[in-house]
Design an enzyme around this catalytic site. Structure first.
Site, short mmCIF file in Angstrom:
data_model
loop_
_atom_site.label_atom_id
_atom_site.label_comp_id
_atom_site.label_asym_id
_atom_site.label_seq_id
_atom_site.Cartn_x
_atom_site.Cartn_y
_atom_site.Cartn_z
N GLY A 1 -17.41 -13.07 -2.68
CA GLY A 1 -16.47 -13.12 -1.55
C GLY A 1 -15.03 -12.82 -1.94
O GLY A 1 -14.71 -11.70 -2.33
N GLU B 1 -15.52 -4.79 -3.49
CA GLU B 1 -15.05 -6.07 -4.04
C GLU B 1 -15.67 -7.27 -3.30
O GLU B 1 -16.05 -8.28 -3.91
CB GLU B 1 -13.52 -6.13 -3.95
N ILE C 1 -13.20 -13.80 -4.47
CA ILE C 1 -12.80 -13.75 -5.89
C ILE C 1 -12.76 -12.28 -6.34
O ILE C 1 -13.75 -11.58 -6.17
CB ILE C 1 -13.81 -14.51 -6.78
N ASP D 1 -29.96 -13.05 -2.72
CA ASP D 1 -28.54 -12.69 -2.60
C ASP D 1 -27.84 -12.82 -3.96
O ASP D 1 -27.08 -11.93 -4.36
CB ASP D 1 -27.88 -13.60 -1.55
N ALA E 1 0.82 -1.23 0.00
CA ALA E 1 0.00 0.00 0.00
C ALA E 1 0.85 1.27 0.00
O ALA E 1 0.39 2.33 -0.39
CB ALA E 1 -0.91 -0.01 1.22
N GLY F 1 -20.93 -19.86 8.84
CA GLY F 1 -20.86 -18.41 8.60
C GLY F 1 -21.08 -18.02 7.14
O GLY F 1 -20.80 -16.89 6.75
N LYS G 1 -26.12 -9.78 -6.29
CA LYS G 1 -24.75 -9.80 -6.82
C LYS G 1 -24.73 -9.67 -8.34
O LYS G 1 -23.90 -8.95 -8.89
CB LYS G 1 -24.05 -11.08 -6.37
P1 NDP Z 1 -22.41 -10.79 11.06
O1 NDP Z 1 -23.85 -10.81 11.47
O2 NDP Z 1 -21.54 -11.92 11.44
O3 NDP Z 1 -21.74 -9.45 11.61
C1 NDP Z 1 -22.41 -8.22 11.72
C2 NDP Z 1 -21.88 -7.53 12.97
O4 NDP Z 1 -22.43 -6.21 13.01
C3 NDP Z 1 -22.30 -8.23 14.25
O5 NDP Z 1 -21.18 -8.34 15.12
C4 NDP Z 1 -23.36 -7.30 14.81
O6 NDP Z 1 -23.43 -7.31 16.24
C5 NDP Z 1 -22.85 -5.95 14.35
N1 NDP Z 1 -23.88 -4.91 14.35
C6 NDP Z 1 -25.20 -5.03 14.10
N2 NDP Z 1 -25.80 -3.83 14.20
C7 NDP Z 1 -24.83 -2.94 14.53
C8 NDP Z 1 -24.81 -1.55 14.80
N3 NDP Z 1 -25.92 -0.80 14.73
N4 NDP Z 1 -23.65 -0.96 15.13
C9 NDP Z 1 -22.51 -1.70 15.21
N5 NDP Z 1 -22.46 -3.02 14.97
C10 NDP Z 1 -23.60 -3.63 14.64
O7 NDP Z 1 -22.40 -10.56 9.50
P2 NDP Z 1 -21.27 -10.97 8.45
O8 NDP Z 1 -19.94 -10.58 8.96
O9 NDP Z 1 -21.49 -12.34 7.99
O10 NDP Z 1 -21.67 -10.03 7.21
C11 NDP Z 1 -21.36 -8.64 7.19
C12 NDP Z 1 -21.63 -8.13 5.79
O11 NDP Z 1 -20.80 -8.82 4.87
C13 NDP Z 1 -23.06 -8.34 5.28
O12 NDP Z 1 -23.44 -7.29 4.48
C14 NDP Z 1 -22.95 -9.62 4.45
O13 NDP Z 1 -23.93 -9.71 3.46
C15 NDP Z 1 -21.59 -9.41 3.85
N6 NDP Z 1 -20.91 -10.62 3.41
C16 NDP Z 1 -20.79 -11.68 4.25
C17 NDP Z 1 -20.09 -12.80 3.86
C18 NDP Z 1 -19.92 -13.98 4.74
O14 NDP Z 1 -19.31 -14.96 4.32
N7 NDP Z 1 -20.41 -13.96 5.98
C19 NDP Z 1 -19.46 -12.86 2.54
C20 NDP Z 1 -19.63 -11.69 1.74
C21 NDP Z 1 -20.33 -10.61 2.17
P3 NDP Z 1 -24.43 -8.35 16.96
O15 NDP Z 1 -23.96 -9.71 16.58
O16 NDP Z 1 -24.26 -8.03 18.39
O17 NDP Z 1 -25.80 -8.03 16.42
N1 HSE Z 2 -24.60 -15.61 2.05
C1 HSE Z 2 -23.64 -15.40 1.03
C2 HSE Z 2 -23.36 -16.72 0.33
C3 HSE Z 2 -22.37 -14.85 1.63
O1 HSE Z 2 -23.78 -17.77 0.83
O2 HSE Z 2 -22.74 -16.71 -0.73
C4 HSE Z 2 -21.40 -14.37 0.60
O3 HSE Z 2 -21.89 -13.24 -0.05
#
Ligand code: NDP
Ligand code: HSE
Length: 436
Positions: free
Chosen positions: A134, A129, A136, A201, A33, A187, A205
């Site tokens: 995910g 990205e 890729i 979903d 970076a 997850g 995408k």
């Molecule tokens: P998670 O539910 O695991 O994480 C979300 C986090 O945000 C939790 O820790 C939650 O806390 C916290 N949260 C909720 N509301 C608030 C708030 N108001 N302020 C601060 N923190 C908050 O989700 P993921 O990590 O799985 O997904 C995150 C994003 O990434 C989503 O948009 C998802 O679609 C995207 N994504 C996910 C992938 C995956 O493999 N999981 C892959 C690609 C994209 P708490 O648990 O206490 O509610």
């Molecule tokens: N819920 C999504 C999936 C996470 O199963 O592909 C990645 O975007």
């Protein structure tokens, strides 16, 4: 140079993965970076868990507004998900002149036009990205690597949860609910798994990919969406016997009269590489006029694969932060004043091939009645399978694969076939793509 300061909103699956990978590879990332990237603040509702995950190495707050309004934060990573509070925070971060990285495809597919416009006006970057496939780097490939091409079509296995479910059901004979629970435990699944299993979903995408591939606005409301909940094990078996696999595909195709934008279960010839993408793996096939077909394969979900894409965006922004906004890569690949208004086609106007399963009484002339209707509708048959009725049964299945035709022709023919006195119940119809 001082490290660039990052605020992380949401330290769940992807947030924790991002924190860990950034920490583990910080020296390598800094060399790439040109300066350090430091997560200075984290916001999460569960403060205790966030403190534990971050090992008290940065400030942890419960109110994410403290980050998007903080003068020292240069980049905000939004990993909360959904389009409620996440939208509000992203818009505030942009208004405060901060660059944004998000994995939130739902937010961008629904509100991308508004978000990118605000970012453009403010001269900040919204990078996403991780929102498609995910780990890729498909956004970068479409936006930069393939920039010389007129993209003709994209077909992708872009939902890991449903691909995992289809693979486990087919290979291990496990039932739908058991596999979905496992995908949630690993997850992969969205907070609301309906988004995965109902194809929403994947449609989010493919909507984002279509915008970048064709230079059109983000139009999720015009996408056709069909999930895997109505798929029957019988059809997976028959497809197998005919040399096909059923996958949930996101498809975007340019035609002479508009753009096809759709996500639905699809038969693919088993000999295609993409048909053999199993488990939570994703793959995207892109057809460009100059390069031909290119295939991108990798983990589409999970903590560290998704973190890989989030951090790639962080590095890009760190490198570009000082560049003149006019000379940055446009959010949607095409210059904002050069977007096209090519229409998205209604589903009745799309052209594809079809798998039809017709339950019939085992009587003389049944097949002739069905083929007559298809011929009258100018639908040509590619292959056919008629099973012997099982011992003691008087009904059987006829499976027909058609050549390409318009969806409206098939809709009309199905109505007529279902009205035949020898046909029992509804015709099962699954779209088929040769992807050649
Ligand atoms: P998670 O539910 O695991 O994480 C979300 C986090 O945000 C939790 O820790 C939650 O806390 C916290 N949260 C909720 N509301 C608030 C708030 N108001 N302020 C601060 N923190 C908050 O989700 P993921 O990590 O799985 O997904 C995150 C994003 O990434 C989503 O948009 C998802 O679609 C995207 N994504 C996910 C992938 C995956 O493999 N999981 C892959 C690609 C994209 P708490 O648990 O206490 O509610
Ligand atoms: N819920 C999504 C999936 C996470 O199963 O592909 C990645 O975007």
């Amino acid at each position: 140079m001082k490290p660039i300061k990052v605020g992380l909103l949401g330290i769940g699956t992807v947030g924790a993965g991002t924190f860990n990978v950034l920490k583990r590879n910080q020296e390598e990332i800094k060399r790439r970076a040109g300066r350090g990237i430091e997560i200075a603040m984290v916001a999460d509702l569960n403060i205790a868990r966030a403190r534990e995950l971050t090992n008290n190495e940065c400030e942890v707050v419960s109110d994410a507004n403290l980050i998007v309004n903080h003068p020292d934060i240069d980049i905000v990573i939004e990993l909360i998900g959904g389009y409620g509070i996440a939208k509000d925070l992203v818009m505030k971060a942009i208004a405060n002149g901060k660059h944004v990285v998000t994995a939130n495809k739902a937010l961008l597919a629904m509100h991308g036009t508004e978000i990118f416009k605000a970012a453009q006006e403010k001269g900040v970057i919204v990078a996403f990205e991780a929102a498609v496939a995910g780990g890729i780097p498909i956004i970068k490939a479409l936006r930069e690597g393939l920039t010389a091409n007129r993209i003709e079509w994209i077909a992708g296995i872009i939902n890991g949860t449903t691909n995992f479910i289809l693979s486990e059901m087919r290979d291990k004979g496990l039932d739908f609910d058991t596999v979905l629970k496992e995908a949630q435990r690993l997850g992969y699944a969205e907070a609301d798994p309906t988004f995965d299993i109902e194809g929403i979903d994947a449609a989010h995408k493919v909507t984002l990919m279509a915008a970048i591939a064709f230079g059109i606005p983000v139009q999720f409301d015009k996408a056709y969406v069909e999930g895997i909940t109505k798929l029957e094990a019988t059809d997976i078996r028959y497809a197998d016997q005919l040399g096909y696999r059923i996958k949930l595909l996101g498809i975007a195709r340019r035609t002479s009269h508009g753009i096809e934008l759709r996500a639905h279960p699809t038969l693919i010839p088993a000999k295609r590489l993409i048909a053999n993408v199993e488990g939570a793996m994703n793959a995207v096939l892109v057809q460009g006029d100059a390069v031909g077909a290119t295939l991108y394969y990798g983990k589409g979900a999970g903590a560290e694969p998704t973190a890989s894409a989030v951090i790639a965006d962080l590095v890009d922004i760190t490198r570009l932060a000082t560049a003149d906004p006019e000379h940055r890569v446009p959010h949607l690949a095409f210059q904002p004043n050069a977007m096209a208004d090519t229409p998205i086609l209604p589903m009745s106007e799309i052209t594809t091939s079809y798998y039809l399963r017709i339950r019939v009484a085992d009587k003389l002339g049944v097949l002739a009645g069905v083929t007559r209707i298809l011929a009258d509708a100018t639908i040509s048959i590619d292959a056919m399978l008629q099973k012997e009725p099982a011992e003691g049964e008087t009904q059987t299945d006829i499976i027909i694969l058609t050549h390409q035709t318009q969806e409206k022709n098939v809709d009309a023919a199905i109505v007529k076939i279902e009205a035949l006195p020898t046909v029992v119940g509804n015709v099962a119809r699954i779209r088929l793509e040769a992807l050649s």
